[in-house]
Design a protein around this motif. Structure first.
Motif, PDB file in Angstrom:
ATOM      1  N   VAL A   1       7.047  -9.463   6.204  1.00 21.90           N
ATOM      2  CA  VAL A   1       6.349  -8.196   6.406  1.00 21.90           C
ATOM      3  C   VAL A   1       7.113  -7.071   5.720  1.00 21.90           C
ATOM      4  O   VAL A   1       8.336  -6.965   5.853  1.00 21.90           O
ATOM      5  CB  VAL A   1       6.189  -7.887   7.911  1.00 21.90           C
ATOM      6  CG1 VAL A   1       5.752  -6.444   8.123  1.00 21.90           C
ATOM      7  CG2 VAL A   1       5.168  -8.835   8.524  1.00 21.90           C
ATOM      8  N   ALA A   2       6.371  -6.229   4.985  1.00 16.69           N
ATOM      9  CA  ALA A   2       6.956  -5.064   4.329  1.00 16.69           C
ATOM     10  C   ALA A   2       6.414  -3.788   4.959  1.00 16.69           C
ATOM     11  O   ALA A   2       5.237  -3.733   5.355  1.00 16.69           O
ATOM     12  CB  ALA A   2       6.645  -5.081   2.839  1.00 16.69           C
ATOM     13  N   MET A   3       7.253  -2.769   5.044  1.00 15.72           N
ATOM     14  CA  MET A   3       6.841  -1.426   5.446  1.00 15.72           C
ATOM     15  C   MET A   3       7.133  -0.480   4.294  1.00 15.72           C
ATOM     16  O   MET A   3       8.268  -0.408   3.813  1.00 15.72           O
ATOM     17  CB  MET A   3       7.603  -0.958   6.691  1.00 15.72           C
ATOM     18  CG  MET A   3       7.234  -1.654   7.972  1.00 15.72           C
ATOM     19  SD  MET A   3       8.081  -0.903   9.406  1.00 15.72           S
ATOM     20  CE  MET A   3       7.304   0.728   9.473  1.00 15.72           C
ATOM     21  N   THR A   4       6.102   0.237   3.846  1.00 16.54           N
ATOM     22  CA  THR A   4       6.276   1.183   2.756  1.00 16.54           C
ATOM     23  C   THR A   4       5.676   2.527   3.156  1.00 16.54           C
ATOM     24  O   THR A   4       4.617   2.586   3.777  1.00 16.54           O
ATOM     25  CB  THR A   4       5.619   0.683   1.459  1.00 16.54           C
ATOM     26  OG1 THR A   4       4.240   0.390   1.699  1.00 16.54           O
ATOM     27  CG2 THR A   4       6.304  -0.584   0.960  1.00 16.54           C
ATOM     28  N   ARG A   5       6.357   3.604   2.795  1.00 13.97           N
ATOM     29  CA  ARG A   5       5.897   4.967   3.075  1.00 13.97           C
ATOM     30  C   ARG A   5       5.066   5.457   1.896  1.00 13.97           C
ATOM     31  O   ARG A   5       5.507   5.429   0.748  1.00 13.97           O
ATOM     32  CB  ARG A   5       7.118   5.867   3.292  1.00 13.97           C
ATOM     33  CG  ARG A   5       6.809   7.350   3.489  1.00 13.97           C
ATOM     34  CD  ARG A   5       6.435   7.666   4.904  1.00 13.97           C
ATOM     35  NE  ARG A   5       6.262   9.094   5.104  1.00 13.97           N
ATOM     36  CZ  ARG A   5       7.227   9.901   5.535  1.00 13.97           C
ATOM     37  NH1 ARG A   5       8.436   9.425   5.816  1.00 13.97           N
ATOM     38  NH2 ARG A   5       6.991  11.188   5.704  1.00 13.97           N
ATOM     39  N   LEU A   6       3.852   5.897   2.178  1.00 16.49           N
ATOM     40  CA  LEU A   6       2.969   6.468   1.168  1.00 16.49           C
ATOM     41  C   LEU A   6       2.581   7.873   1.623  1.00 16.49           C
ATOM     42  O   LEU A   6       1.525   8.085   2.229  1.00 16.49           O
ATOM     43  CB  LEU A   6       1.718   5.603   0.973  1.00 16.49           C
ATOM     44  CG  LEU A   6       1.943   4.166   0.499  1.00 16.49           C
ATOM     45  CD1 LEU A   6       0.636   3.384   0.518  1.00 16.49           C
ATOM     46  CD2 LEU A   6       2.559   4.152  -0.889  1.00 16.49           C
ATOM     47  N   GLY A   7       3.452   8.836   1.371  1.00 16.22           N
ATOM     48  CA  GLY A   7       3.186  10.207   1.796  1.00 16.22           C
ATOM     49  C   GLY A   7       3.109  10.311   3.301  1.00 16.22           C
ATOM     50  O   GLY A   7       4.065  10.008   4.021  1.00 16.22           O
ATOM     51  N   GLY A   8       1.936  10.709   3.797  1.00 20.07           N
ATOM     52  CA  GLY A   8       1.746  10.860   5.234  1.00 20.07           C
ATOM     53  C   GLY A   8       1.253   9.611   5.914  1.00 20.07           C
ATOM     54  O   GLY A   8       0.778   9.670   7.056  1.00 20.07           O
ATOM     55  N   ARG A   9       1.370   8.470   5.212  1.00 25.93           N
ATOM     56  CA  ARG A   9       0.938   7.191   5.781  1.00 25.93           C
ATOM     57  C   ARG A   9       2.051   6.154   5.657  1.00 25.93           C
ATOM     58  O   ARG A   9       2.931   6.277   4.813  1.00 25.93           O
ATOM     59  CB  ARG A   9      -0.301   6.684   5.052  1.00 25.93           C
ATOM     60  CG  ARG A   9      -1.496   7.623   5.083  1.00 25.93           C
ATOM     61  CD  ARG A   9      -2.439   7.339   3.927  1.00 25.93           C
ATOM     62  NE  ARG A   9      -1.782   7.619   2.634  1.00 25.93           N
ATOM     63  CZ  ARG A   9      -2.152   7.087   1.482  1.00 25.93           C
ATOM     64  NH1 ARG A   9      -3.153   6.203   1.445  1.00 25.93           N
ATOM     65  NH2 ARG A   9      -1.525   7.390   0.366  1.00 25.93           N
ATOM     66  N   ILE A  10       1.984   5.158   6.503  1.00 26.18           N
ATOM     67  CA  ILE A  10       2.886   4.011   6.410  1.00 26.18           C
ATOM     68  C   ILE A  10       2.015   2.766   6.283  1.00 26.18           C
ATOM     69  O   ILE A  10       1.061   2.570   7.051  1.00 26.18           O
ATOM     70  CB  ILE A  10       3.796   3.887   7.641  1.00 26.18           C
ATOM     71  CG1 ILE A  10       4.712   5.107   7.751  1.00 26.18           C
ATOM     72  CG2 ILE A  10       4.635   2.606   7.568  1.00 26.18           C
ATOM     73  CD1 ILE A  10       5.531   5.147   9.028  1.00 26.18           C
ATOM     74  N   ARG A  11       2.355   1.927   5.306  1.00 22.46           N
ATOM     75  CA  ARG A  11       1.626   0.678   5.118  1.00 22.46           C
ATOM     76  C   ARG A  11       2.497  -0.467   5.596  1.00 22.46           C
ATOM     77  O   ARG A  11       3.670  -0.570   5.220  1.00 22.46           O
ATOM     78  CB  ARG A  11       1.266   0.489   3.651  1.00 22.46           C
ATOM     79  CG  ARG A  11       0.495  -0.791   3.411  1.00 22.46           C
ATOM     80  CD  ARG A  11      -0.173  -0.794   2.058  1.00 22.46           C
ATOM     81  NE  ARG A  11      -0.885  -2.029   1.835  1.00 22.46           N
ATOM     82  CZ  ARG A  11      -1.773  -2.218   0.883  1.00 22.46           C
ATOM     83  NH1 ARG A  11      -2.061  -1.239   0.059  1.00 22.46           N
ATOM     84  NH2 ARG A  11      -2.374  -3.371   0.748  1.00 22.46           N
TER      85      ARG A  11
END
Length: 423
Positions: free
Chosen positions: A305-315
């Motif tokens: 599982v990966a967690m990535t920050r995309l501005g005001g969102r987290i994927r």
């Protein structure tokens, strides 16, 4: 340019197909992309974790036999398995474990080289075409279990050989770099790659479609290739179901980059790739407390599982599901994604507002992509990059363009060619 292969059809409008088209068109070929969906990047690419991370790139590995069997009965499984006997799945899983046991170090090095090449190309393309990006710098690679952390030596060796900066850390070391990190999970080890990146892979794919069109590439949507036939004289005939294309297309060469459909198209051509359909699950959540949200990406090796920050969102993307695709997502997968995110950043996001989806990926037992010519010299393949394969997809596309044209490749193709993995 190989003058005998001027017209090339690419089957598949994911990142691999788009970038293959771009690099081939840049070499002067006349390229058409045929995609069964209504837009590009709607299948495996849409489920990509967003890691542009050669250091953290890992050949697919699965839990041990007993751990995999036990997954069926856990509330927080590491792999989702459909009930009932599936002997094909068992053979495939056995092959993945053999690759892990006997060839992990070699495969990791190959994937790191390919991904480093791809990351460099992505950055060049973003700069050359002035592409918008949501790139973030730095990736943590986390290991919950001692058996997984034992592979850190191989990972560090691959990073050293590829001249990639890396650092072994404990939880306190991670918090020193990422103050928001608040792990409730016990870690057996962690690596930090400051030059690894994360971003928006789907955005990049859509922008590369525009760049490819500027080079003359044509895209044909809602169109499905059902067969590839070799004709006398060396050309290829494609049978196509399409509202706007002829039912037969003749081309000089074809690149198959169509996920699981690739196996079906290649089998009559005496190319039996051992692809397996695997589900991957994703969640997008809004950031609640920016100070408690990650600024860098992480990859949990235990759960893939990966967690990535995309501005005001987290994927949050990952998990592996050996289950049939369906309209209803498995509740265990949804709970697991949010639980894993909460282990590391419990106050970062409104996890109860998550938007979920799943995607089907085509994976090979050794966990690497396969790229290059098949037994038919003008039939090429580019498939098997997985949920963390952004960099590898772009690297493979450039490698493929050089193989098609007969140009010297900038990195070695050994271990990635179809002949290396033919069943």
């Amino acid at each position: 340019m190989n003058s005998t292969q001027r017209q090339i059809a690419i089957i598949g409008g994911g990142l691999s197909g788009i970038c293959s088209a771009y690099f081939l068109a840049a070499k002067g070929y006349e390229v058409a992309v045929i995609e069964r969906r209504a837009h590009v990047a709607e299948e495996a690419t849409f489920g990509d974790a967003g890691l542009l991370a050669p250091g953290a790139a890992m050949p697919l590995t699965l839990p041990g036999a007993m751990a995999t069997f036990a997954c069926r009965f856990r509330d927080e499984p590491r792999v989702l398995l459909a009930p009932g006997a599936d002997f094909g799945r068992r053979r495939w899983m056995r092959a993945t474990r053999q690759a892990q046991h006997h060839h992990f170090a070699q495969n990791k090095l190959r994937l790191t080289r390919l991904s480093a090449y791809g990351q460099s190309l992505v950055l060049q393309l973003q700069a050359h075409h002035n592409l918008d990006n949501e790139n973030g710098q730095g990736v943590f690679h986390l290991f919950r279990h001692p058996s997984e952390a034992a592979r850190m030596t191989h990972l560090q060796q691959a990073a050293q050989e590829c001249e990639f900066k890396h650092q072994a850390l404990d939880a306190a070391g991670i918090r020193a770099l990422e103050p928001a990190f608040s792990s409730e999970a016990t870690l057996s080890g962690a690596l930090y790659y400051p030059e690894d990146m994360a971003g928006n892979c789907v955005l990049f794919a859509k922008q590369m479609r525009n760049a490819a069109q500027e080079l003359g590439v044509s895209f044909h949507f809602d169109s499905t290739v059902t067969a590839i036939d070799a004709e006398f004289g060396g050309r290829l005939a494609l049978s196509v179901n399409s509202p706007h294309l002829a039912s037969q297309m003749r081309v000089d060469a074809v690149v198959v980059a169509a996920g699981m459909s690739s196996a079906e198209l290649l089998r009559p051509l005496d190319t039996a790739l051992p692809l397996r359909a695997v589900q991957s699950y994703s969640a997008l959540v809004p950031v609640k407390n920016p100070d408690d949200a990650p600024s860098m990406a992480l990859y949990d090796d235990s759960y893939k599982v990966a967690m990535t920050r995309l501005g005001g969102r987290i994927r949050i993307s990952g998990l592996l599901g050996f289950v049939p695709p369906g309209q209803t997502l498995p509740p265990k997968a949804l709970r697991n994604l949010l639980k894993i995110a909460g282990d590391y950043y419990p106050n970062a996001a409104n996890y109860n507002q998550a938007h979920f989806w799943s995607n089907t990926m085509a994976l090979l037992p050794h966990g690497l992509p396969v790229v290059g010519p098949t037994r038919h010299g003008n039939v090429f393949v580019n498939v098997g990059h997985g949920a963390t394969g952004w960099a590898a997809s772009v690297g493979s596309a450039r490698l493929l363009a050089d193989l098609v044209s007969g140009d010297q490749t900038e990195i070695a193709a050994e271990g990635l060619l179809p002949r290396d993995v033919l069943a």
